[in-house]
Design an enzyme around this catalytic site. Structure first.
Site, PDB file in Angstrom:
ATOM      1  N   ASP A 189     -11.126  -0.014 -23.911  1.00 57.09           N
ATOM      2  CA  ASP A 189     -11.176  -0.187 -22.425  1.00 57.09           C
ATOM      3  C   ASP A 189     -11.127   1.132 -21.776  1.00 57.09           C
ATOM      4  OD1 ASP A 189     -11.328  -2.847 -22.194  1.00 57.09           O
ATOM      5  OD2 ASP A 189      -9.146  -3.380 -21.882  1.00 57.09           O
ATOM      6  N   GLU A 206       3.390  -7.958   8.982  1.00 54.67           N
ATOM      7  CA  GLU A 206       3.507  -6.640   8.854  1.00 54.67           C
ATOM      8  C   GLU A 206       4.493  -6.074   7.639  1.00 54.67           C
ATOM      9  OE1 GLU A 206       2.573  -4.039  11.202  1.00 54.67           O
ATOM     10  OE2 GLU A 206       1.283  -5.552  11.293  1.00 54.67           O
ATOM     11  N   ARG A 233      -3.957  -9.723 -20.110  1.00 50.99           N
ATOM     12  CA  ARG A 233      -5.031  -9.798 -21.091  1.00 50.99           C
ATOM     13  C   ARG A 233      -4.508  -8.701 -22.243  1.00 50.99           C
ATOM     14  NH1 ARG A 233      -8.192  -5.193 -20.897  1.00 50.99           N
ATOM     15  NH2 ARG A 233     -10.196  -6.241 -21.664  1.00 50.99           N
ATOM     16  N   PRO A 241       0.838  -1.345   0.007  1.00 50.03           N
ATOM     17  CA  PRO A 241       0.114  -0.065  -0.134  1.00 50.03           C
ATOM     18  C   PRO A 241       0.757   1.134  -0.089  1.00 50.03           C
ATOM     19  CG  PRO A 241      -0.101  -1.046   2.104  1.00 50.03           C
ATOM     20  CD  PRO A 241       0.586  -2.006   1.219  1.00 50.03           C
TER      21      PRO A 241
END
Length: 258
Positions: free
Chosen positions: A169, A116, A154, A89
């Site tokens: 897309d 962690e 893809r 993150p």
């Protein structure tokens, strides 16, 4: 293209990469996905891969040695140079542009953290890039790895039955995709816009661009601020805005009448 994933849950990664477009890409030998479990590269009978954090605090940290041995084996399994990504993150936000760049590489690898996270020393010396799929925290990197495998897989030539699908897309041109419709033409929920039934390809392209611009304006105005609009696009967006205001006023009048 080859994708290697270092993970404590290899079955999850393999199963998620075996279905749909990515599964077909592997069957067509357009994509190769391999997994590496750090527990297979431990030296103790408990197959330990984590330990407590220096300085205290809750949670465990993945240790250097099992990961270093895993990465060494992974790098030596194929001759292509590896671009190693740590899924975190704290990484840069994944975008379609970054996906397209990764899809052009012959080989990437992803390191999935758990607990962690991973000892910072290994990240500093082994990892080429940190990526995040969003501003939230997952239990580990496996779901993020599955997302990247799908997004990158893809885009391999021949993975999609129609190559134009990827070109249309959302985010491929910096805008959100336009609405799509299929059978039946008329339904209790509404009808297909007449322009899509007209056979006028120029008019259809214009309508789709206008809807794409309008959706981006309504849902992701931040993308428009990064997108240089030509004269035609600006005119179409202005047209969409006027229609949107009129439709809102019409709904307000209907509510008053009711």
């Amino acid at each position: 293209m080859r994708i290697d994933v270092v993970t404590l849950f290899p079955d999850f990664v393999r199963q998620s990469a075996s279905v749909g477009v990515v599964g077909r890409a592997q069957q067509r030998e357009l994509l190769q996905v391999e997994t590496w479990n750090p527990r297979d590269y431990t030296s103790d009978r408990h197959r330990t891969v984590d330990s407590s954090s220096y300085g205290g605090g809750p949670g465990m940290v993945m240790m250097i040695e099992p990961l270093r041995a895993t990465l060494m084996a992974m790098r030596g399994a194929a001759p292509e140079p590896v671009h190693l990504i740590y899924l975190s993150p704290q990484g840069s936000r994944l975008t379609q542009g970054r996906v397209e760049a990764l899809a052009k590489l012959p080989r990437i690898a992803m390191l999935c953290g758990r607990y962690e996270g991973v000892d910072e020393r290994l990240l500093a010396h082994e990892v080429d890039e940190e990526l995040s799929i969003g501003d939230y925290v997952l239990s580990g990197g496996e779901l993020a790895a599955a997302v990247i495998i799908d997004a990158v897989g893809r885009l391999q030539d021949g993975a999609l039955n129609d190559a134009q699908s990827a070109e249309q897309d959302s985010f491929s041109d910096g805008l959100l995709d336009c609405p799509h419709y299929t059978k039946p033409v008329h339904d209790a929920l509404g009808s297909v816009p007449e322009v899509l039934l007209s056979g006028d390809h120029a008019a259809i392209a214009r309508w789709r661009l206008k809807q794409s611009l309008g959706r981006t304006w309504l849902r992701r105005p931040d993308l428009l601020s990064q997108h240089a609009l030509d004269v035609e696009s600006r005119a179409l967006l202005d047209e969409f805005r006027r229609e949107h205001v009129r439709s809102g006023q019409a709904r307000s009048n209907e509510t008053v009448d009711d």
